[in-house]
Enzyme design. Structure first.
Site, PDB file in Angstrom:
ATOM      1  N   ASP A 155       0.832  -1.198   0.000  1.00 37.13           N
ATOM      2  CA  ASP A 155       0.000   0.000   0.000  1.00 37.13           C
ATOM      3  C   ASP A 155       0.869   1.251   0.000  1.00 37.13           C
ATOM      4  OD1 ASP A 155      -2.213  -1.642   0.105  1.00 37.13           O
ATOM      5  OD2 ASP A 155      -2.409  -1.516   2.284  1.00 37.13           O
ATOM      6  N   LYS A 156       0.274   2.357  -0.382  1.00 37.17           N
ATOM      7  CA  LYS A 156       1.011   3.612  -0.519  1.00 37.17           C
ATOM      8  C   LYS A 156       1.768   3.977   0.750  1.00 37.17           C
ATOM      9  CE  LYS A 156       0.379   8.538  -1.591  1.00 37.17           C
ATOM     10  NZ  LYS A 156      -0.564   9.582  -2.046  1.00 37.17           N
TER      11      LYS A 156
END
Length: 379
Positions: A187-188
């Protein structure tokens, strides 16, 4: 005896004459250097290509040697180009480095795809990414937080793929133009170890390893409530019907979704205070947001993860880090294990919360691996 000697002399001079003639004959190779992403469909359109014709005295030259000479690059980089599906011989894809080139051959070499050439995303000037390991087949990186892995319609900023292209790293092409080399994602806001495939062969092998769970990661996470003992969490996860940004346990929302997939995670407590726990997590399936959704299912939330229910007063990014990555090398078949150092924001918080010595002892790789090995996961 006299006849043998004369034949030998005549033969010797014949060889010298043939060698002299050979030195006057050159092998011509035309190479079209393009940025065309359509490959086979556009191989005949060379009007805008950078065309180079080279003369080589050797016949039956290997294609990797020829590409290296045409582009003035190392042979290993030429092999990367060939294996990644960017070299064509007489309009036919060639991925075998030992293929022999004959006189008057034509090569088509794609240096950049159209998407790579057209990208206009600016990378942060201070973006440096630690390389934990690299060879001709794979690249292991320590991804910093706040970096998206690959492009999507909603992504406007530069991505990890943009960084890889800016480094002129050859990448596998099996996942298309938006996700070259990408086998698995983070995820970011999640940081840590991630593997990138540089060749299609490595991509295929590691994808199978990941599917069979012979390749995987151990994560570190900071959560808002103590976890008193090791715990297995299993559920069926699907995209939440009322919030498309998150995943949900279909048993919890009491909705039967056909897209739901089985997920299994293991969590082990490492350090605990009255309000915070440092835990290690291991995935036995690879579902989107699996750690975050499973922790929400047991009323635990990663610090900073407001999407999955964190309501604490700390304004931080999601405190989740891919700490240990293990895999078998696609070429040598040797088992490899990598540890990704923890980034400053998470590290400082842990030092202040648990103490430096206690924290460093708790995240010993040997200790974490032993804890999971002794933890039954047969549920």
């Amino acid at each position: 005896m006299y006849y043998f000697t004369l034949s030998y002399i005549l033969g010797h001079y014949a060889i010298l004459a043939r060698n002299s003639l050979t030195k006057q004959m050159y092998m011509y190779v035309s190479a079209y250097i393009t940025q065309d992403s359509q490959k086979n469909e556009n191989l005949h359109k060379n009007d805008s290509a950078d065309t180079k014709t080279i003369q080589l005295e050797e016949d039956s030259l290997r294609i990797d040697e020829c590409v290296a000479r045409v582009l003035n690059i190392s042979r290993s980089k030429a092999q990367d180009l060939i294996k990644s599906g960017r070299v064509f011989l007489e309009k036919n894809l060639c991925q075998k480095c030992s293929t022999k080139i004959t006189c008057n051959s034509t090569l088509h070499i794609i240096l950049k795809t159209q998407q790579e050439a057209n990208t206009n995303k600016d990378l942060p000037l201070d973006l440096t990414i630690e390389r934990l390991y690299e060879d001709n087949e794979i690249l292991i990186l320590n991804k910093p937080p706040f970096l998206v892995i690959h492009s999507a319609p909603s992504v406007k900023e530069a991505t990890l793929v943009d960084w890889l292209r800016a480094q002129n790293i050859f990448l596998s092409t099996l996942n298309g133009e938006q996700r070259p080399g990408i086998i698995h994602r983070l995820d970011k806001q999640t940081s840590g170890a991630i593997v990138v495939a540089k060749t299609n062969r490595a991509h295929i092998y590691l994808s199978e390893e990941l599917k069979a769970r012979r390749m995987g990661r151990y994560y570190l996470a900071l959560i808002d409530m103590p976890l008193k003992e090791p715990k297995i969490v299993t559920s069926y996860l699907a995209r939440h019907p009322n919030n498309r940004l998150k995943m949900a346990n279909i048993d919890t929302i009491k909705t039967n979704l056909n897209s739901a997939r089985f997920a299994k995670s293991a969590f082990i407590p490492l350090l605990t205070t009255n309000s915070t726990s440092l835990i290690a997590a291991k995935l036995y399936t690879g579902r989107t947001h699996q750690i975050r959704a499973h922790l929400e299912g047991i009323n635990r939330h990663i610090i900073g993860d407001t999407l999955y229910g964190y309501r604490g007063g700390l304004s931080m990014r999601i405190m989740l880090h891919s700490y240990i990555l293990y895999l078998t090398h696609p070429n040598t078949k040797k088992p490899l294990v990598f540890r990704a150092s923890i980034f400053g924001d998470m590290l400082q918080f842990c030092y202040e919360t648990f103490g430096k010595e206690e924290f460093n002892e708790a995240i010993s790789m040997a200790r974490i691996l032993k804890a999971f090995d002794s933890f039954s996961i047969d549920e």
